[in-house]
Design a protein around this motif. Structure first.
Motif, PDB file in Angstrom:
ATOM      1  N   MET A 148       1.040  -1.298  -0.125  1.00 29.45           N
ATOM      2  CA  MET A 148       0.121  -0.236   0.135  1.00 29.45           C
ATOM      3  C   MET A 148       0.702   1.388  -0.064  1.00 29.45           C
ATOM      4  O   MET A 148       1.972   1.253   0.881  1.00 29.45           O
ATOM      5  CB  MET A 148      -0.902   0.276   0.847  1.00 29.45           C
ATOM      6  CG  MET A 148      -1.820   0.772   1.181  1.00 29.45           C
ATOM      7  SD  MET A 148      -3.206   1.419   2.688  1.00 29.45           S
ATOM      8  CE  MET A 148      -4.006   0.078   2.382  1.00 29.45           C
ATOM      9  N   LYS A 149       0.652   1.927  -0.504  1.00 29.87           N
ATOM     10  CA  LYS A 149       1.268   3.450  -1.148  1.00 29.87           C
ATOM     11  C   LYS A 149       0.516   4.461  -0.134  1.00 29.87           C
ATOM     12  O   LYS A 149      -0.663   4.827  -0.002  1.00 29.87           O
ATOM     13  CB  LYS A 149       1.451   3.967  -2.670  1.00 29.87           C
ATOM     14  CG  LYS A 149       2.186   3.338  -3.663  1.00 29.87           C
ATOM     15  CD  LYS A 149       2.633   3.811  -5.049  1.00 29.87           C
ATOM     16  CE  LYS A 149       3.130   3.062  -5.410  1.00 29.87           C
ATOM     17  NZ  LYS A 149       3.536   3.454  -6.851  1.00 29.87           N
ATOM     18  N   TYR A 150       1.595   5.313   0.947  1.00 25.03           N
ATOM     19  CA  TYR A 150       1.187   6.569   1.450  1.00 25.03           C
ATOM     20  C   TYR A 150       1.378   8.089   0.919  1.00 25.03           C
ATOM     21  O   TYR A 150       2.180   7.788   0.135  1.00 25.03           O
ATOM     22  CB  TYR A 150       1.362   6.459   2.343  1.00 25.03           C
ATOM     23  CG  TYR A 150       0.929   5.402   3.494  1.00 25.03           C
ATOM     24  CD1 TYR A 150      -0.016   4.634   4.146  1.00 25.03           C
ATOM     25  CD2 TYR A 150       1.880   3.849   3.690  1.00 25.03           C
ATOM     26  CE1 TYR A 150      -0.436   4.178   4.892  1.00 25.03           C
ATOM     27  CE2 TYR A 150       1.227   3.073   4.185  1.00 25.03           C
ATOM     28  CZ  TYR A 150      -0.066   3.640   5.348  1.00 25.03           C
ATOM     29  OH  TYR A 150      -0.550   2.169   5.681  1.00 25.03           O
ATOM     30  N   TYR A 151       0.409   8.691   0.760  1.00 24.77           N
ATOM     31  CA  TYR A 151       0.387   9.413   0.532  1.00 24.77           C
ATOM     32  C   TYR A 151       1.588  11.036   1.238  1.00 24.77           C
ATOM     33  O   TYR A 151       1.369  10.987   2.218  1.00 24.77           O
ATOM     34  CB  TYR A 151      -0.519  10.990   0.249  1.00 24.77           C
ATOM     35  CG  TYR A 151      -0.845  12.378  -0.406  1.00 24.77           C
ATOM     36  CD1 TYR A 151       0.292  12.341  -1.314  1.00 24.77           C
ATOM     37  CD2 TYR A 151      -0.690  12.982   0.642  1.00 24.77           C
ATOM     38  CE1 TYR A 151       0.127  13.833  -1.758  1.00 24.77           C
ATOM     39  CE2 TYR A 151      -0.890  14.662  -0.264  1.00 24.77           C
ATOM     40  CZ  TYR A 151      -0.486  14.315  -1.077  1.00 24.77           C
ATOM     41  OH  TYR A 151      -0.029  16.056  -1.353  1.00 24.77           O
ATOM     42  N   THR A 152       2.545  11.445   0.781  1.00 27.77           N
ATOM     43  CA  THR A 152       3.294  12.125   1.162  1.00 27.77           C
ATOM     44  C   THR A 152       3.286  13.523   0.345  1.00 27.77           C
ATOM     45  O   THR A 152       3.424  13.588  -0.525  1.00 27.77           O
ATOM     46  CB  THR A 152       4.899  11.806   1.575  1.00 27.77           C
ATOM     47  OG1 THR A 152       4.784   9.920   1.296  1.00 27.77           O
ATOM     48  CG2 THR A 152       5.443  12.309   1.657  1.00 27.77           C
ATOM     49  N   PRO A 153       3.060  14.621   1.097  1.00 26.94           N
ATOM     50  CA  PRO A 153       2.757  16.330   0.837  1.00 26.94           C
ATOM     51  C   PRO A 153       4.411  16.541   0.443  1.00 26.94           C
ATOM     52  O   PRO A 153       4.872  15.820   1.288  1.00 26.94           O
ATOM     53  CB  PRO A 153       2.404  16.272   2.090  1.00 26.94           C
ATOM     54  CG  PRO A 153       3.112  15.955   2.967  1.00 26.94           C
ATOM     55  CD  PRO A 153       2.779  14.687   2.863  1.00 26.94           C
ATOM     56  N   GLN A 154       4.456  17.539  -1.402  1.00 21.10           N
ATOM     57  CA  GLN A 154       5.834  16.959  -0.754  1.00 21.10           C
ATOM     58  C   GLN A 154       5.908  19.215  -0.370  1.00 21.10           C
ATOM     59  O   GLN A 154       6.792  19.303  -0.522  1.00 21.10           O
ATOM     60  CB  GLN A 154       5.480  17.892  -2.959  1.00 21.10           C
ATOM     61  CG  GLN A 154       5.600  15.911  -3.897  1.00 21.10           C
ATOM     62  CD  GLN A 154       5.389  16.606  -4.878  1.00 21.10           C
ATOM     63  OE1 GLN A 154       5.612  17.486  -4.852  1.00 21.10           O
ATOM     64  NE2 GLN A 154       5.963  14.820  -5.612  1.00 21.10           N
ATOM     65  N   HIS A 155       4.999  19.502  -0.687  1.00 20.83           N
ATOM     66  CA  HIS A 155       4.715  20.980  -0.091  1.00 20.83           C
ATOM     67  C   HIS A 155       4.763  21.184   0.965  1.00 20.83           C
ATOM     68  O   HIS A 155       3.086  20.430   2.193  1.00 20.83           O
ATOM     69  CB  HIS A 155       3.956  22.135  -0.961  1.00 20.83           C
ATOM     70  CG  HIS A 155       4.592  22.060  -2.407  1.00 20.83           C
ATOM     71  ND1 HIS A 155       5.615  22.348  -3.104  1.00 20.83           N
ATOM     72  CD2 HIS A 155       3.939  21.248  -3.517  1.00 20.83           C
ATOM     73  CE1 HIS A 155       5.598  21.876  -3.981  1.00 20.83           C
ATOM     74  NE2 HIS A 155       4.791  21.101  -4.460  1.00 20.83           N
TER      75      HIS A 155
END
Length: 44
Positions: free
Chosen positions: A1-8
């Motif tokens: 499962m991939k988790y969202y990592t904010p870039q900003h």
């Protein structure tokens, strides 16, 4: 499962408010922003 990592990073209210202080006070949107209850918004 991939988790969202904010870039900003999220902007803080202080940064947003300080950037708006240099705008022309006769601007309609600036006048509307000055009507916002900033202390109550910051608490949340």
């Amino acid at each position: 499962m991939k988790y969202y990592t904010p870039q900003h990073k999220q902007l803080t209210l202080d940064l947003v408010r300080s950037s708006l202080e240099s705008l022309d006070k006769s601007n309609h949107w600036v006048m509307m922003g000055d009507l916002l209850p900033w202390p109550n918004i910051e608490k949340e």
